[in-house]
Design a protein around this motif. Sequence first.
Motif, PDB file in Angstrom:
ATOM      1  N   PRO A   1      96.391  -4.917  43.292  1.00 59.44           N
ATOM      2  CA  PRO A   1      97.457  -3.923  43.473  1.00 59.44           C
ATOM      3  C   PRO A   1      96.922  -2.504  43.343  1.00 59.44           C
ATOM      4  CG  PRO A   1      98.184  -5.675  42.010  1.00 59.44           C
ATOM      5  CD  PRO A   1      96.714  -5.894  42.235  1.00 59.44           C
ATOM      6  N   ARG A   2      97.371  -1.626  44.213  1.00 68.87           N
ATOM      7  CA  ARG A   2      96.901  -0.245  44.193  1.00 68.87           C
ATOM      8  C   ARG A   2      97.954   0.663  43.573  1.00 68.87           C
ATOM      9  NH1 ARG A   2      96.085   2.332  49.911  1.00 68.87           N
ATOM     10  NH2 ARG A   2      96.265   4.238  48.676  1.00 68.87           N
ATOM     11  N   THR A   3      97.473   1.696  42.925  1.00 70.38           N
ATOM     12  CA  THR A   3      98.341   2.735  42.385  1.00 70.38           C
ATOM     13  C   THR A   3      97.784   4.077  42.830  1.00 70.38           C
ATOM     14  OG1 THR A   3      98.964   1.428  40.436  1.00 70.38           O
ATOM     15  CG2 THR A   3      99.251   3.809  40.301  1.00 70.38           C
ATOM     16  N   ASP A   4      98.612   4.896  43.455  1.00 70.85           N
ATOM     17  CA  ASP A   4      98.190   6.192  43.980  1.00 70.85           C
ATOM     18  C   ASP A   4      98.623   7.291  43.009  1.00 70.85           C
ATOM     19  OD1 ASP A   4      97.318   4.867  46.297  1.00 70.85           O
ATOM     20  OD2 ASP A   4      99.335   4.952  47.145  1.00 70.85           O
ATOM     21  N   PRO A   5      97.693   7.924  42.302  1.00 75.15           N
ATOM     22  CA  PRO A   5      98.076   8.955  41.334  1.00 75.15           C
ATOM     23  C   PRO A   5      98.580  10.219  42.012  1.00 75.15           C
ATOM     24  CG  PRO A   5      95.693   8.852  41.510  1.00 75.15           C
ATOM     25  CD  PRO A   5      96.230   7.712  42.330  1.00 75.15           C
ATOM     26  N   ALA A   6      99.597  10.815  41.403  1.00 80.17           N
ATOM     27  CA  ALA A   6     100.139  12.089  41.874  1.00 80.17           C
ATOM     28  C   ALA A   6     100.388  12.974  40.659  1.00 80.17           C
ATOM     29  CB  ALA A   6     101.437  11.889  42.647  1.00 80.17           C
ATOM     30  N   ILE A   7     100.147  14.271  40.812  1.00 80.79           N
ATOM     31  CA  ILE A   7     100.419  15.190  39.712  1.00 80.79           C
ATOM     32  C   ILE A   7     101.798  15.806  39.896  1.00 80.79           C
ATOM     33  CG2 ILE A   7      98.002  15.669  39.255  1.00 80.79           C
ATOM     34  CD1 ILE A   7     100.175  18.325  40.938  1.00 80.79           C
ATOM     35  N   ILE A   8     102.400  16.203  38.782  1.00 82.77           N
ATOM     36  CA  ILE A   8     103.624  16.988  38.792  1.00 82.77           C
ATOM     37  C   ILE A   8     103.471  18.021  37.691  1.00 82.77           C
ATOM     38  CG2 ILE A   8     104.816  15.295  37.309  1.00 82.77           C
ATOM     39  CD1 ILE A   8     107.423  16.144  38.761  1.00 82.77           C
ATOM     40  N   VAL A   9     103.832  19.285  37.964  1.00 80.92           N
ATOM     41  CA  VAL A   9     103.512  20.348  37.016  1.00 80.92           C
ATOM     42  C   VAL A   9     104.694  21.286  36.819  1.00 80.92           C
ATOM     43  CG1 VAL A   9     102.409  21.693  38.873  1.00 80.92           C
ATOM     44  CG2 VAL A   9     101.913  22.234  36.477  1.00 80.92           C
ATOM     45  N   ALA A  10     105.023  21.522  35.551  1.00 80.09           N
ATOM     46  CA  ALA A  10     106.032  22.509  35.181  1.00 80.09           C
ATOM     47  C   ALA A  10     105.327  23.842  34.973  1.00 80.09           C
ATOM     48  CB  ALA A  10     106.754  22.078  33.913  1.00 80.09           C
TER      49      ALA A  10
END
Length: 317
Positions: free
Chosen positions: A169-178
Amino acid sequence: MTVSPYLEHPLLIDRQAHRRVDVDLATTDAVVASRGAVLMRDGRLMRVPGDAIRDATLRAFLGHEGGRGSGGERDRGGRDVGLVVPTDPDVDLASWIADGATLTPLRAVLGALTDDPDGQEDRELATTAVALAAWHDTHGRCARCGEPTVAVQGGWVRRCEAEQRDHYPRTDPAIIVAVTDADERLLLAHAAHWSAGRFSHLAGYVEPGESFEQAVHREVAEEVGIDVADVAYVASQPWPFPASVMVGFRARAASSDLTPDGVEITEARWVSRGQFAAEVAAGTLVPPPVGSIARALLEDWLGAPAVETAPDDVSDT
């Protein structure tokens, strides 16, 4: 209180990877997932008898409820739990739906579960179930040779029998920034594909060859044209829409002159805490959905829950 998206504690579900090849999935009580939704009743994730759904496109082993006993062995007081994806949910789930159950989209589930051990276990199982089901649905063939793959290892591997090659299974990392400025205003942006009034933090996928922090710098510069400093990790959240993990950060803006790219981001602005509260009360600003790391980052800045009066369209991504 809803389940916190900040997941710093160990998993409550013991995944017991060493047992994945041995569990009888046909008889294990299971979570039901279908098309991004899970079977719920009375605010709780249902576990149905494994043999109650005869025709399934997928069965998988999610782990053991009850955690680990001494020495890491299985707690005999708990129970195994699996995943089942029915071939025809309208037929296979008819009796439960007639009894009050619903196939509830995962986004709505994350915003409704309570912040207690039962709610936390339900969140783990629902998120894992939707993620695994989506991966199997889109990886039925080998990426190298194109031949069909089959589910093995309790549903955690797909094997190409033509090449004897395993796919995971693959997981695609994504950033989120305040992002905040020198006046403690928060940067909020509207994505082109969101419903009217929805605003949230900047976010984007991590690209090959860059760190999470470098992705923060790049995404902010690309989407609104400013530099940031003091990039600091906060927390992460599994986000299987369809296969991500959101990695949350805070950062300080080096300037306040915003230039939205006009493609991904159509509007960006700074809001004070007072402005935010006033716009939410007026229904002109819809904050990120409850249960998301985006909402948690915003409420950390706000210092209080973000009470909203406008309808919350949880279909926004």
